[in-house]
Every structure is written in C-alpha cells, then in structure tokens.
Design a protein around this motif. Structure first.
Motif, PDB file in Angstrom:
ATOM      1  N   VAL A 266     -11.493  33.185  96.779  1.00 22.84           N
ATOM      2  CA  VAL A 266     -11.378  32.313  95.612  1.00 22.84           C
ATOM      3  C   VAL A 266     -10.839  33.120  94.438  1.00 22.84           C
ATOM      4  N   PRO A 267      -9.797  32.641  93.749  1.00 17.27           N
ATOM      5  CA  PRO A 267      -9.222  33.380  92.622  1.00 17.27           C
ATOM      6  C   PRO A 267     -10.222  33.583  91.485  1.00 17.27           C
ATOM      7  N   ILE A 268     -10.023  34.691  90.746  1.00 21.63           N
ATOM      8  CA  ILE A 268     -10.858  35.047  89.593  1.00 21.63           C
ATOM      9  C   ILE A 268      -9.971  35.195  88.373  1.00 21.63           C
ATOM     10  N   VAL A 269     -10.390  34.619  87.248  1.00 20.05           N
ATOM     11  CA  VAL A 269      -9.718  34.838  85.970  1.00 20.05           C
ATOM     12  C   VAL A 269     -10.743  35.397  84.989  1.00 20.05           C
ATOM     13  N   PRO A 270     -10.689  36.700  84.660  1.00 19.61           N
ATOM     14  CA  PRO A 270     -11.586  37.244  83.638  1.00 19.61           C
ATOM     15  C   PRO A 270     -11.245  36.654  82.263  1.00 19.61           C
ATOM     16  N   TYR A 271     -12.272  36.450  81.436  1.00 17.85           N
ATOM     17  CA  TYR A 271     -12.083  35.734  80.172  1.00 17.85           C
ATOM     18  C   TYR A 271     -12.850  36.456  79.072  1.00 17.85           C
ATOM     19  N   GLY A 272     -12.113  36.887  78.037  1.00 17.44           N
ATOM     20  CA  GLY A 272     -12.741  37.624  76.945  1.00 17.44           C
ATOM     21  C   GLY A 272     -12.880  36.789  75.697  1.00 17.44           C
ATOM     22  N   GLY A 273     -12.141  37.179  74.643  1.00 16.46           N
ATOM     23  CA  GLY A 273     -12.266  36.497  73.364  1.00 16.46           C
ATOM     24  C   GLY A 273     -11.354  35.309  73.187  1.00 16.46           C
ATOM     25  N   ALA A 274     -10.561  34.980  74.198  1.00 16.23           N
ATOM     26  CA  ALA A 274      -9.668  33.814  74.190  1.00 16.23           C
ATOM     27  C   ALA A 274      -8.617  33.890  73.089  1.00 16.23           C
TER      28      ALA A 274
ATOM     29  N   GLY B 190     -18.067  42.177  76.158  1.00 13.92           N
ATOM     30  CA  GLY B 190     -18.115  40.995  75.310  1.00 13.92           C
ATOM     31  C   GLY B 190     -18.300  41.282  73.837  1.00 13.92           C
ATOM     32  N   VAL B 191     -18.473  42.560  73.468  1.00  9.12           N
ATOM     33  CA  VAL B 191     -18.664  42.916  72.064  1.00  9.12           C
ATOM     34  C   VAL B 191     -17.358  42.732  71.310  1.00  9.12           C
ATOM     35  N   GLY B 192     -17.422  42.037  70.175  1.00  9.76           N
ATOM     36  CA  GLY B 192     -16.246  41.880  69.332  1.00  9.76           C
ATOM     37  C   GLY B 192     -16.077  43.072  68.417  1.00  9.76           C
ATOM     38  N   TRP B 193     -14.824  43.369  68.038  1.00 10.80           N
ATOM     39  CA  TRP B 193     -14.601  44.569  67.217  1.00 10.80           C
ATOM     40  C   TRP B 193     -15.202  44.422  65.829  1.00 10.80           C
ATOM     41  N   ILE B 194     -15.268  43.197  65.298  1.00 11.67           N
ATOM     42  CA  ILE B 194     -15.845  43.022  63.968  1.00 11.67           C
ATOM     43  C   ILE B 194     -17.345  43.298  63.999  1.00 11.67           C
ATOM     44  N   GLU B 195     -18.052  42.742  65.009  1.00 12.19           N
ATOM     45  CA  GLU B 195     -19.493  42.982  65.087  1.00 12.19           C
ATOM     46  C   GLU B 195     -19.799  44.439  65.402  1.00 12.19           C
ATOM     47  N   LEU B 196     -18.928  45.097  66.160  1.00 12.48           N
ATOM     48  CA  LEU B 196     -19.145  46.517  66.432  1.00 12.48           C
ATOM     49  C   LEU B 196     -19.001  47.330  65.152  1.00 12.48           C
ATOM     50  N   ASN B 197     -17.992  47.035  64.363  1.00 12.38           N
ATOM     51  CA  ASN B 197     -17.827  47.750  63.091  1.00 12.38           C
ATOM     52  C   ASN B 197     -19.015  47.530  62.163  1.00 12.38           C
ATOM     53  N   GLU B 198     -19.573  46.306  62.156  1.00 12.68           N
ATOM     54  CA  GLU B 198     -20.753  46.038  61.335  1.00 12.68           C
ATOM     55  C   GLU B 198     -21.934  46.881  61.804  1.00 12.68           C
ATOM     56  N   TYR B 199     -22.106  46.997  63.111  1.00  7.65           N
ATOM     57  CA  TYR B 199     -23.187  47.809  63.668  1.00  7.65           C
ATOM     58  C   TYR B 199     -23.038  49.278  63.283  1.00  7.65           C
ATOM     59  N   LEU B 200     -21.789  49.744  63.222  1.00  8.41           N
ATOM     60  CA  LEU B 200     -21.532  51.162  62.981  1.00  8.41           C
ATOM     61  C   LEU B 200     -21.599  51.558  61.510  1.00  8.41           C
ATOM     62  N   LYS B 201     -21.532  50.590  60.611  1.00 10.16           N
ATOM     63  CA  LYS B 201     -21.465  50.908  59.176  1.00 10.16           C
ATOM     64  C   LYS B 201     -22.528  51.897  58.703  1.00 10.16           C
ATOM     65  N   PRO B 202     -23.817  51.719  59.058  1.00  5.07           N
ATOM     66  CA  PRO B 202     -24.834  52.646  58.562  1.00  5.07           C
ATOM     67  C   PRO B 202     -24.663  54.072  59.055  1.00  5.07           C
ATOM     68  N   TYR B 203     -23.902  54.241  60.141  1.00  2.00           N
ATOM     69  CA  TYR B 203     -23.763  55.562  60.742  1.00  2.00           C
ATOM     70  C   TYR B 203     -22.535  56.321  60.255  1.00  2.00           C
ATOM     71  N   GLY B 204     -21.649  55.627  59.516  1.00  2.00           N
ATOM     72  CA  GLY B 204     -20.485  56.321  58.964  1.00  2.00           C
ATOM     73  C   GLY B 204     -19.190  56.060  59.688  1.00  2.00           C
ATOM     74  N   PRO B 205     -19.093  56.271  61.028  1.00  2.00           N
ATOM     75  CA  PRO B 205     -17.799  56.084  61.679  1.00  2.00           C
ATOM     76  C   PRO B 205     -17.421  54.623  61.768  1.00  2.00           C
ATOM     77  N   GLY B 206     -16.142  54.371  61.947  1.00  2.00           N
ATOM     78  CA  GLY B 206     -15.678  52.996  62.117  1.00  2.00           C
ATOM     79  C   GLY B 206     -14.773  52.910  63.320  1.00  2.00           C
ATOM     80  N   ALA B 207     -15.031  51.956  64.208  1.00  2.00           N
ATOM     81  CA  ALA B 207     -14.230  51.826  65.423  1.00  2.00           C
ATOM     82  C   ALA B 207     -13.186  50.747  65.241  1.00  2.00           C
ATOM     83  N   THR B 208     -11.994  50.989  65.752  1.00  2.00           N
ATOM     84  CA  THR B 208     -10.941  49.992  65.734  1.00  2.00           C
ATOM     85  C   THR B 208     -10.628  49.623  67.173  1.00  2.00           C
ATOM     86  N   ILE B 209     -11.108  48.455  67.636  1.00  2.00           N
ATOM     87  CA  ILE B 209     -10.865  48.041  69.011  1.00  2.00           C
ATOM     88  C   ILE B 209      -9.534  47.320  69.105  1.00  2.00           C
ATOM     89  N   GLY B 210      -9.310  46.344  68.212  1.00  2.00           N
ATOM     90  CA  GLY B 210      -8.012  45.676  68.138  1.00  2.00           C
ATOM     91  C   GLY B 210      -7.817  44.596  69.167  1.00  2.00           C
TER      92      GLY B 210
END
Length: 476
Positions: A87-95, A134-154
């Motif tokens: 059966v075919p599979i289609v992975p689905y992320g942020g659409a 399934g983590v979005g780049w915006i929510e990841l950046n919000e999580y990282l704010k207190p720690y200093g670094p910032g991730a750019t997933i794109g």
C-alpha cells in the motif's frame, strides 16, 4: 510510459493520475489495532490531506486512510504493514509544500506527523537539539529563547528547504547533524552521531534530506543551533531597475561583508504590499538587508553597503536599529507573499523557484522580468538575492485555460533560462510532481537512473511516495 504524462519531459498536465487499488479491511484493522483513534477513513479528512493547501497541483485520488502516529514505533509498524500489503505511503508534515509533494494519486496511507512534536533533548554546550519531525520551526525557536541560541529550520528536511537566512547559515542540508528514519521495509536507520563532523561511511543523512519521502519516513532530527547575534541592523534601498538591485546584491556578497539576509522585491510586489497594508512605499525594485554582529560592526557593514548601493544608482537608503523599527521594516518582506495573493484573491499562484550562480543573477532576473512584464498575467518577483535564488508569483484564473497555459509558459521559460546559466529548476521548494519534467535536462539521464536504482534497492515495492521526484520515463 508516456513522456507527456505528469513529470514527463513534454508534460503540460497538472492533474496527477494514478492507479488506485482499494485497501482491504484487514489492512485497516491491523493499523487500528495499535493506532486506535489516531486513524481515520473520514472522506473530509482524507480530501484535506490529499489536496495541497498552497499549490495548484491536483491528483485524481486522495488517501484511503490518514494516520497520526505518536512515536517512532508506531511509524515503524505502519510502514511494515503498508509494505506487507504493498500500500502506498505519503508522509505529511506542515502542508506548506507547493510542488505536489503530498498528493496521493495512488491512494494509500497518509502518515501525518503532527503528533510527533517532542523536543527530545537540548545540548546547550554542544549547540544542538534533538527533535521529532512534527515540531514547527517557530515553536522550536520559542522553546530555545531562554537558552540563547536560535535555530533556523526553514522547512522540513524531506524537501531540503531553506529561506532568507540561508545566505548566512546555509540550507537544511547544512543544519542537520544526523537523523533517524524508518525505511520501506521497517528498518530504522540512524545516520550518524552528534559529532560536528564525521568521515565514517556513506553520508546517509544527506541522501535522505531532499528525498521527499521517497526513501523513508523521518522520525527524529538532530539540528545544529546558532547563537543569536548581539546586535542587528535592517536596511532598505530603492532602485530604478531590477538589474541595478541585483547588481548591488552581487557586489555586496563579493565584498565579503557579513550580511545575514539580502532580499529583493520588484515594483509589482511593492505595489501589492501598498495595496494590502495601506503603505505608501515607492513602487520600484527594492533591496532589504540584515547585518549582524557587534553594534559597531553591524553599523560599519551597513554604511559600506550604502556606498555600494549609491554607486549602482540606489536611492532612499534607510536603516534602523531599534527592535520595533526593525520588526516593522522586516514585516514588509514577511507579508510579501500574502500581499501578492491579495491582489487577485480569486486566482491561484504558480510559484517559480529557480536559482543560478550568483554572477548570473542580474542577467537571469532581467531576462525573466522582460517576459513577465510583457505578459497579461500579474507577476511578482521576490528573491533571496544573496544566493542567486528568486521566486516569481504568477497569478492566474484556474477557470481560464489560456491563463493557465500562459503561467506554464512563463514558468517554463524561467526554468530553461536558469538551466542555460548552469542553474537549477528548484533552489529550495523541491521537485514533487511539478518539477520532475526538468530534471533530465538539469541532471542528465544517468543521474536519474542512479537515483532510481537507489530507490529500487531501498523500496522494491515502490510504496514510499510513488510518482514523486523521479520522472516516470526513467528506466533501469
């Protein structure tokens, strides 16, 4: 195989056709035995997942089943059952894909990864973070704010995405340290360690990044983090011609100035922003820059670019340093795409994604712009000018066949212009179904046969996102 089918060399089709076999009830029962309520055969849900939200691409079928796994173990079990029943599979992320990546022309199972959004571990001292897909780049950046670094997933790893910051930090390929994926037979592969560099074996991470779900389902990613700059300056400058603006972008990069973003908007795009947001910006080609570093360094780099801009007939050069002013200025670029859509709300958009060597950018944009301006369609240009990548938003009425063909003609012209300049048909959006027809000219038939051999070796039943990435006419 017809070469005029979707993805074939002479294809003008937009509707992807496929051979669909109804999945048996026992197949659904096996999935439901461990997925429970995280499985649906509801038509509205299936239609939603089989109809891209930001793309004009269509398919004759939709998924038969949509599943929402919560763990790698559930993904693995799902893939093994799909392989068992072929059966075919289609992975689905942020659409958010726009090239038909999530279409299900053969039906099958859509694996929606939205419930797998744990941030599994953060290593501040090593500047990396381990996340589920399934983590979005915006929510990841919000999580990282207190720690200093910032991730750019794109964007998701599967399409090897990037964005406006790629000129400084690289694309997704450059920011993934390692990943885990479930292969078509159910094996879980881990592509490497957390070490920043390794010479151990084949680079499997780079093979899977950009494979668009055709080789496996990504279940975990270790990302490189970047330290947030201590200071930044945002600048904007106007030009009389788009060539002058592109020339300044090229001259800036060649000068060695440490710029983190160089974005170009043409006069039509600026007009769209004025209309959508009630602004009164000069409706001329415009460059936007971001400079980072210490306060003194960032300002020094800004003034150097101002000098370059003046030498290329730039005017109204402004720059800001206050956080609110920077946010307001940069909002012009962030809202550009939606402002373009608002110009013709009843139209669809064909969005091009060509990229050329930096030295050819001004020529490629100028030649393309002549065709765009002569077209009866509304066309807007936005460029990541620092790395030679530019997008054209071509607005057309989907009910008018002549407009659809005109949009396709313009897209075709720009792709072949970029390829003639040793560029690519896609700088960051990926291939999906929409760009397959250009791959033989760009990569050559032997490269495509090699890709198909890899696909056949890992996925002999061709269940992983079939009909995507590799053109249908390629035989081995």
């Amino acid at each position: 195989m017809r070469i005029d089918a979707v993805g074939g060399k002479e294809s003008t089709e937009l509707v992807v056709r496929g051979k669909r076999t109804l999945v048996p009830q026992e197949f659904i029962d096996e999935l439901a035995s461990f997925l429970g309520e995280n499985l649906t055969v509801d038509y509205e849900e299936r239609f939603y997942h089989g109809t891209p939200q930001n793309s004009f691409h269509k398919a004759v079928n939709v998924p038969d089943v949509v599943v929402f796994p919560r763990s790698q173990d559930e993904v693995q079990k799902t893939v093994m059952i799909c392989n068992k029943y072929k059966v075919p599979i289609v992975p689905y992320g942020g659409a958010t894909s726009i090239e038909g990546h999530t279409l299900a022309p053969h039906g099958g199972v859509c694996i929606d990864m939205s419930l797998m959004k744990k941030i599994k571990s953060l290593h501040v001292e090593d500047m990396d973070v381990v996340v589920e897909p399934g983590v979005g780049w915006i929510e990841l950046n919000e999580y990282l704010k207190p720690y200093g670094p910032g991730a750019t997933i794109g964007g998701m790893c599967a399409t090897r995405c990037s964005g406006s910051l790629a000129v400084r930090y690289g694309t997704m390929r450059d920011n993934v340290i390692n990943l885990q994926a479930v292969l078509p037979n159910g094996d879980v592969v881990r592509t490497g360690s957390r070490a920043r560099k390794s010479a151990a074996g084949y680079d499997l991470a780079r093979l899977i990044i950009g494979s668009e779900g055709t080789l496996g389902v990504i279940t975990e990613v270790t990302l490189r983090l970047q330290k947030l700059p201590s200071h930044s300056v945002v600048a904007m400058c106007n030009f009389q011609t788009i060539k002058d603006a592109a020339d300044v972008a090229i001259a800036t990069m060649l000068s060695g100035i440490q710029v983190s973003r160089v974005e170009l908007l043409d006069e039509v795009q600026i007009r769209a922003i004025n209309m959508a947001n009630g602004k009164n910006l000069p409706e001329v080609p415009t460059l936007m820059f971001e400079f980072i570093g210490t306060e003194a360094y960032a300002v020094e780099q800004t003034l150097l670019v101002q000098k370059i801009a003046i030498e290329h007939h730039g005017s109204d050069f402004v720059f800001v340093e206050e956080p609110d002013a920077k946010e307001e200025l940069w909002k012009i670029r962030k809202e550009a795409l939606w402002a373009g859509f608002a110009m013709k709300p009843d139209h669809e958009a064909m969005i091009t994604d060509v990229c050329v060597p930096l030295s050819r950018l001004a020529e490629c944009i100028s030649v393309s712009k002549e065709k765009l301006d002569a077209s009866p369609l509304t066309c807007l240009v936005i460029a990541h000018a620092g790395d030679g990548n530019f997008h054209t938003i071509i607005l057309f009425d989907p009910s008018q066949e002549d407009q659809r063909r005109e949009a396709e003609r313009l897209n075709h012209f720009m792709v072949h212009t970029a390829l003639s300049m040793e560029g690519t048909c896609t700088g960051e959006h990926g291939v999906g179904t929409g760009k397959m027809k250009y791959l033989e000219k760009e990569l050559g038939i032997e490269s495509l046969r090699t890709m198909k051999r890899i696909k056949a070796a890992l996925d002999p039943n061709n269940i992983m996102n079939p009909g995507k990435l590799i053109p249908p006419h390629v035989c081995i």
